[in-house]
Design a protein around this motif. Structure first.
Motif, PDB file in Angstrom:
ATOM      1  N   UNK A  97       0.839  -1.210   0.000  1.00  0.00           N
ATOM      2  CA  UNK A  97       0.000   0.000   0.000  1.00  0.00           C
ATOM      3  C   UNK A  97       0.867   1.251   0.000  1.00  0.00           C
ATOM      4  N   UNK A  98       1.933   1.246   0.811  1.00  0.00           N
ATOM      5  CA  UNK A  98       2.845   2.397   0.875  1.00  0.00           C
ATOM      6  C   UNK A  98       3.488   2.653  -0.485  1.00  0.00           C
ATOM      7  N   UNK A  99       3.969   1.596  -1.122  1.00  0.00           N
ATOM      8  CA  UNK A  99       4.602   1.743  -2.440  1.00  0.00           C
ATOM      9  C   UNK A  99       3.606   2.311  -3.445  1.00  0.00           C
ATOM     10  N   UNK A 100       2.365   1.819  -3.397  1.00  0.00           N
ATOM     11  CA  UNK A 100       1.338   2.280  -4.335  1.00  0.00           C
ATOM     12  C   UNK A 100       1.020   3.756  -4.134  1.00  0.00           C
ATOM     13  N   UNK A 101       0.864   4.171  -2.875  1.00  0.00           N
ATOM     14  CA  UNK A 101       0.411   5.529  -2.584  1.00  0.00           C
ATOM     15  C   UNK A 101       1.518   6.574  -2.647  1.00  0.00           C
ATOM     16  N   UNK A 102       2.741   6.192  -2.262  1.00  0.00           N
ATOM     17  CA  UNK A 102       3.784   7.206  -2.074  1.00  0.00           C
ATOM     18  C   UNK A 102       4.951   7.099  -3.055  1.00  0.00           C
ATOM     19  N   UNK A 103       4.985   6.064  -3.869  1.00  0.00           N
ATOM     20  CA  UNK A 103       6.119   5.923  -4.791  1.00  0.00           C
ATOM     21  C   UNK A 103       5.658   5.726  -6.222  1.00  0.00           C
ATOM     22  N   UNK A 104       4.571   6.394  -6.566  1.00  0.00           N
ATOM     23  CA  UNK A 104       4.076   6.422  -7.938  1.00  0.00           C
ATOM     24  C   UNK A 104       4.359   7.802  -8.514  1.00  0.00           C
ATOM     25  N   UNK A 105       5.124   7.849  -9.616  1.00  0.00           N
ATOM     26  CA  UNK A 105       5.513   9.135 -10.204  1.00  0.00           C
ATOM     27  C   UNK A 105       5.259   9.127 -11.706  1.00  0.00           C
ATOM     28  N   UNK A 106       4.997  10.310 -12.264  1.00  0.00           N
ATOM     29  CA  UNK A 106       4.837  10.455 -13.705  1.00  0.00           C
ATOM     30  C   UNK A 106       3.778   9.536 -14.276  1.00  0.00           C
ATOM     31  N   UNK A 107       2.579   9.573 -13.705  1.00  0.00           N
ATOM     32  CA  UNK A 107       1.528   8.635 -14.079  1.00  0.00           C
ATOM     33  C   UNK A 107       1.096   8.816 -15.531  1.00  0.00           C
ATOM     34  N   UNK A 108       1.059   7.710 -16.295  1.00  0.00           N
ATOM     35  CA  UNK A 108       0.577   7.696 -17.674  1.00  0.00           C
ATOM     36  C   UNK A 108      -0.812   7.065 -17.693  1.00  0.00           C
ATOM     37  N   UNK A 109      -1.832   7.869 -17.922  1.00  0.00           N
ATOM     38  CA  UNK A 109      -3.218   7.378 -17.886  1.00  0.00           C
ATOM     39  C   UNK A 109      -3.473   6.299 -18.949  1.00  0.00           C
ATOM     40  N   UNK A 110      -3.021   6.455 -20.219  1.00  0.00           N
ATOM     41  CA  UNK A 110      -3.261   5.391 -21.212  1.00  0.00           C
ATOM     42  C   UNK A 110      -2.653   4.052 -20.794  1.00  0.00           C
ATOM     43  N   UNK A 111      -1.419   4.071 -20.279  1.00  0.00           N
ATOM     44  CA  UNK A 111      -0.786   2.818 -19.859  1.00  0.00           C
ATOM     45  C   UNK A 111      -1.490   2.219 -18.636  1.00  0.00           C
ATOM     46  N   UNK A 112      -1.930   3.107 -17.722  1.00  0.00           N
ATOM     47  CA  UNK A 112      -2.639   2.630 -16.533  1.00  0.00           C
ATOM     48  C   UNK A 112      -3.971   2.002 -16.917  1.00  0.00           C
ATOM     49  N   UNK A 113      -4.693   2.619 -17.858  1.00  0.00           N
ATOM     50  CA  UNK A 113      -5.960   2.049 -18.319  1.00  0.00           C
ATOM     51  C   UNK A 113      -5.734   0.712 -19.022  1.00  0.00           C
ATOM     52  N   UNK A 114      -4.630   0.609 -19.775  1.00  0.00           N
ATOM     53  CA  UNK A 114      -4.295  -0.664 -20.435  1.00  0.00           C
ATOM     54  C   UNK A 114      -4.023  -1.755 -19.403  1.00  0.00           C
ATOM     55  N   UNK A 115      -3.295  -1.374 -18.332  1.00  0.00           N
ATOM     56  CA  UNK A 115      -3.015  -2.333 -17.256  1.00  0.00           C
ATOM     57  C   UNK A 115      -4.308  -2.786 -16.584  1.00  0.00           C
ATOM     58  N   UNK A 116      -5.229  -1.842 -16.343  1.00  0.00           N
ATOM     59  CA  UNK A 116      -6.503  -2.182 -15.727  1.00  0.00           C
ATOM     60  C   UNK A 116      -7.325  -3.094 -16.624  1.00  0.00           C
ATOM     61  N   UNK A 117      -7.226  -2.883 -17.956  1.00  0.00           N
ATOM     62  CA  UNK A 117      -7.946  -3.743 -18.903  1.00  0.00           C
ATOM     63  C   UNK A 117      -7.420  -5.176 -18.843  1.00  0.00           C
ATOM     64  N   UNK A 118      -6.094  -5.318 -18.780  1.00  0.00           N
ATOM     65  CA  UNK A 118      -5.498  -6.657 -18.669  1.00  0.00           C
ATOM     66  C   UNK A 118      -5.919  -7.303 -17.346  1.00  0.00           C
ATOM     67  N   UNK A 119      -5.920  -6.505 -16.274  1.00  0.00           N
ATOM     68  CA  UNK A 119      -6.334  -7.013 -14.970  1.00  0.00           C
ATOM     69  C   UNK A 119      -7.790  -7.471 -14.995  1.00  0.00           C
ATOM     70  N   UNK A 120      -8.634  -6.732 -15.709  1.00  0.00           N
ATOM     71  CA  UNK A 120     -10.045  -7.119 -15.835  1.00  0.00           C
ATOM     72  C   UNK A 120     -10.185  -8.458 -16.562  1.00  0.00           C
ATOM     73  N   UNK A 121      -9.372  -8.652 -17.596  1.00  0.00           N
ATOM     74  CA  UNK A 121      -9.397  -9.926 -18.333  1.00  0.00           C
ATOM     75  C   UNK A 121      -8.976 -11.074 -17.410  1.00  0.00           C
TER      76      UNK A 121
END
Length: 386
Positions: free
Chosen positions: A167-191
């Motif tokens: 949880x700490x890594x997710x909340x405090x060590x995420x930088x330069x967020x790319x929304x298209x790549x994040x949405x792609x990751x979420x799509x793979x996770x949904x599959x």
């Protein structure tokens, strides 16, 4: 004529023991320190910083191999939450309180030493983690003198600690967020989630999906190792249509365990524990970072774990592990100060731009972990004699 069964060799028995992973990790850490302070230091650093398919070797270790480690952690968390030592609220109570105290108090101690330094304050989570392989390895070396309930308590506590670190890594060590790549990751996770719900049992499909997920997560700006945890929660724990077979989760966990214990974690330890002591003097030990990390692990862990356990037991919210006593519980609280793998990992994220601060983190982690391991083993032994 019946042939006499051959007993396993000493080497086989060692690698099958609970202590083996911790011992191998300890050897890797000592080897890293020796190499970093020898004539081979230049070669050691050169290999770590050399390019391999567009990333440095050190980068592959910390983002690639550690994703496998986090996959293993995720599998353990899921299994324990659903069917193991954390499957009911009564079982979660004592390790849950202990984990909270063992994360909050060390972090506060670190913050206390680094309050006036914005550059180093971001490392507050470094002493909040517990190294499950090291801590359980020390308990295993003490043998049957330690009650099984105490080992289960420590394992559950360390697993909850790891969950907190995720949880700490997710909340405090995420930088330069790319929304298209994040949405792609979420799509793979949904599959992967849909595959789980449909009862897909073949691990190869989840592994392929996991590799694609890692690529998208890495490109998204979220730390790539979290792809391992996300994948783990999509692996089915139930067996569909095949009675008597191991579930995909159990099968993958058993298959990964020796690789993680004897390859992934030792390689990470060797790549990250090496710190040169050239020009180092005792004055550096009282710098805010190494002092905050070392005391956070050695003092903060024992105070936080025992303190919240005592409160939980006093108010009837939890019970002392069966067959154990307060001295043994205090010894286990000390062992929780062995923060090696996860502490080094969080330190490498918190101070990614400063080699000097990362070296200070390493020194603090090594001192705090050694003090905690030795003191914890002695206290547990003393409690076992009672």
């Amino acid at each position: 004529m019946i042939k006499p069964s051959r007993s396993p060799s000493a080497i086989t028995r060692f690698f099958q023991s609970d202590a083996a992973g911790g011992v191998v990790l300890m050897i890797a850490a000592v080897a890293a320190m020796l190499v970093a302070n020898s004539p081979w230091q230049t070669t050691y650093l050169g290999v770590l910083h050399s390019d391999l398919f567009g990333l440095s070797v050190e980068h592959w270790v910390n983002d690639g191999l550690m994703a496998v480690f986090f996959l293993m952690v995720g599998l353990e968390i899921k299994r324990e939450l659903l069917t193991g030592a954390l499957s009911s609220w009564s079982q979660r109570a004592l390790p849950g309180f202990a984990a909270v105290g063992g994360m909050v108090v060390p972090a506060l101690i670190y913050v206390g030493f680094n309050w006036n330094s914005p550059q180093t304050l971001g490392g507050w989570a470094i002493p909040a983690a517990t190294d499950i392989a090291f801590a359980l390895g020390v308990l295993a070396l003490l043998g049957p003198r330690v009650p099984v309930s105490l080992k289960i308590f420590l394992a559950a506590l360390a697993i909850l600690d790891d969950l907190g670190a995720v949880v700490i890594i997710t909340l405090f060590h995420t930088t330069g967020l790319s929304i298209p790549m994040l949405l792609s990751a979420l799509a793979v996770l949904a599959v992967l989630f849909v595959m789980n719900r449909m009862g897909v049992q073949r691990l190869i499909y989840y592994v392929i999906g996991g590799v694609v997920l890692w690529i998208f997560v890495y490109q998204s700006g979220v730390h790539a190792t979290l792809a391992g945890v996300a994948l783990a929660f999509c692996i089915p724990l139930r067996v569909v249509g095949y009675k008597g077979r191991k579930s995909p989760l159990v099968k993958l966990e058993h298959g990964l365990h020796p690789w993680v214990a004897f390859a992934v974690v030792p390689i990470f330890g060797f790549a990250n524990a090496g710190v040169s002591l050239a020009g180092f003097d005792m004055q550096h030990l009282v710098d805010p970072v190494p002092l905050g990390v070392a005391l956070g692990l050695f003092i903060g862990k024992q105070v936080g774990v025992v303190g919240l356990c005592a409160l939980a037991i006093k108010f009837g919210l939890a019970q002392l592990p069966k067959g154990s006593n307060w001295t043994q519980l205090y010894g286990v609280a000390l062992l929780c100060g062995i923060g090696f793998t996860m502490s080094l990992f969080i330190g490498s994220l918190a101070f990614a731009g400063s080699a000097v601060l990362i070296d200070e983190v390493k020194i603090g982690v090594l001192i705090g972990s050694i003090l905690s391991g030795v003191a914890g083993a002695l206290v547990v032994l003393a409690g076992s004699r009672k």
